[in-house]
Design an enzyme around this catalytic site. Structure first.
Site, mmCIF file in Angstrom:
data_model
loop_
_atom_site.group_PDB
_atom_site.id
_atom_site.type_symbol
_atom_site.label_atom_id
_atom_site.label_comp_id
_atom_site.label_asym_id
_atom_site.label_seq_id
_atom_site.Cartn_x
_atom_site.Cartn_y
_atom_site.Cartn_z
ATOM 1 C CG ASP A 10 -1.843 1.316 1.463
ATOM 2 O OD1 ASP A 10 -2.170 1.465 0.289
ATOM 3 O OD2 ASP A 10 -2.018 1.682 2.225
ATOM 4 C CB SER A 11 0.204 4.747 -0.963
ATOM 5 O OG SER A 11 -1.173 4.816 0.153
ATOM 6 C CE1 TYR A 42 2.813 5.132 -3.305
ATOM 7 C CE2 TYR A 42 1.525 3.447 -4.215
ATOM 8 C CZ TYR A 42 2.745 4.066 -3.686
ATOM 9 O OH TYR A 42 3.892 3.168 -3.533
ATOM 10 C CB CYS A 73 -3.078 1.058 -2.615
ATOM 11 S SG CYS A 73 -3.054 2.918 -3.166
ATOM 12 C CG ASN A 74 -9.505 1.923 -2.963
ATOM 13 O OD1 ASN A 74 -10.649 1.038 -3.140
ATOM 14 N ND2 ASN A 74 -9.144 1.790 -1.508
ATOM 15 C CB THR A 75 -4.663 5.558 -5.458
ATOM 16 O OG1 THR A 75 -5.381 6.294 -4.873
ATOM 17 C CG2 THR A 75 -3.910 6.454 -6.757
ATOM 18 C CB CYS A 183 -8.590 5.750 0.749
ATOM 19 S SG CYS A 183 -6.855 5.566 1.423
ATOM 20 C CB THR A 184 -6.792 0.288 2.391
ATOM 21 O OG1 THR A 184 -5.319 1.212 1.748
ATOM 22 C CG2 THR A 184 -7.296 -0.391 1.582
ATOM 23 C CG HIS A 185 -4.383 5.284 4.544
ATOM 24 N ND1 HIS A 185 -3.855 4.957 3.274
ATOM 25 C CD2 HIS A 185 -3.344 5.821 5.282
ATOM 26 C CE1 HIS A 185 -2.696 4.946 3.148
ATOM 27 N NE2 HIS A 185 -2.029 5.508 4.552
#
Length: 259
Positions: A10-11, A42, A73-75, A183-185
């Site tokens: 992930d970012s 990202y 990471c979605n992006t 977003c996974t955050h």
């Protein structure tokens, strides 16, 4: 090969929310998690920058002998996963905002989507949204600044709450009954989200669905870990290891990379 690890990148630390779903569903699978926190977020980068970072992360995990890679990471998924799949033989699992279940289940026909610029502006997101949100009011908001606050260990900070409120207020005004976290955050904002949103708004993310898909793909490739021994889980970051340790409940070591 069955005991080879699942690679996850992930970012930053956000993808640990997804790692937790995978760990809960597949407790015997070994995992390696890579947080590229030095390059977070990202979502504000160009498509080519996102692709190059995704390639770098992928090759790091392949060098660690990973049997499958989860792009947590979605992006990175929406901008790079098709190219990653074309360049590497290992199977990839991606993550997209859960637009479909939100749209199908919405009673008010109004849904909110909180995501990064890189996700909301991607062709994959646009195609998915167009397919499932006909006849719905969709309120999209770029969660600018949220990833940076979470990466700084400030997921529950008053500043984060105030910023999040500015993104949620237009959604509440539109009478949404589903909020999609893109977003996974963002699952780490759940305490604030529950505080700020009306009780009837359901919050949905893709974590469990991705964990289930990971199990399906491992089974398809016949590489599920058949051993009933405790898993080995390694965590690497090029950012602040203490933030990730805290999000993991202090249960795991986090190694720092010059990466």
């Amino acid at each position: 090969m069955n005991t080879q690890p699942i690679g996850i990148f992930d970012s930053g630390v956000g993808g640990t929310s997804l790692w937790k779903e995978i760990f809960a569903l597949l407790p015997h699978e070994n995992t390696i998690y890579l947080a590229d926190s030095a390059n977070a977020p990202y979502g504000s980068k160009s498509k080519n920058e996102i692709l190059q970072l995704s390639i770098k992360n992928t090759e790091y995990l392949l060098n660690k002998n990973c049997k499958l890679i989860v792009v947590a990471c979605n992006t990175a998924t929406t901008n790079a996963i098709d190219i990653l799949r074309s360049q590497y033989k290992v199977p990839f699992i991606g993550i997209e905002p859960a637009i479909k279940p939100a749209a199908l289940n919405s009673k008010t026909k109004a849904i909110g989507i909180l995501a990064t610029k890189g996700t909301l502006s991607s062709e994959l997101f646009h195609n998915t949204s167009t397919l499932y949100t006909q006849g719905h009011r969709v309120v999209e908001r770029i969660g600018e600044g949220l990833v940076e606050l979470i990466e700084a260990g400030k997921a529950n900070d008053p500043l984060t709450k105030a910023l999040l409120k500015t993104y949620l207020d237009p959604m509440i005004a539109a009478n949404i009954d589903y909020l999609v976290l893109g977003c996974t955050h963002y699952p780490y904002l759940m305490p604030l989200l529950l505080e700020l949103l009306p009780e009837q708004v359901k919050i949905i993310d893709s974590g469990l669905a991705v964990a289930k898909q990971t199990k399906v793909v491992l089974d398809q490739y016949d590489v599920l870990n058949a051993q009933n021994t405790p898993s080995e889980n390694q965590f690497f970051t090029n950012g602040n290891p203490e933030v990730m340790k805290d999000l993991l409940g202090g249960a795991f070591n986090v190694d720092v990379l010059d990466f």
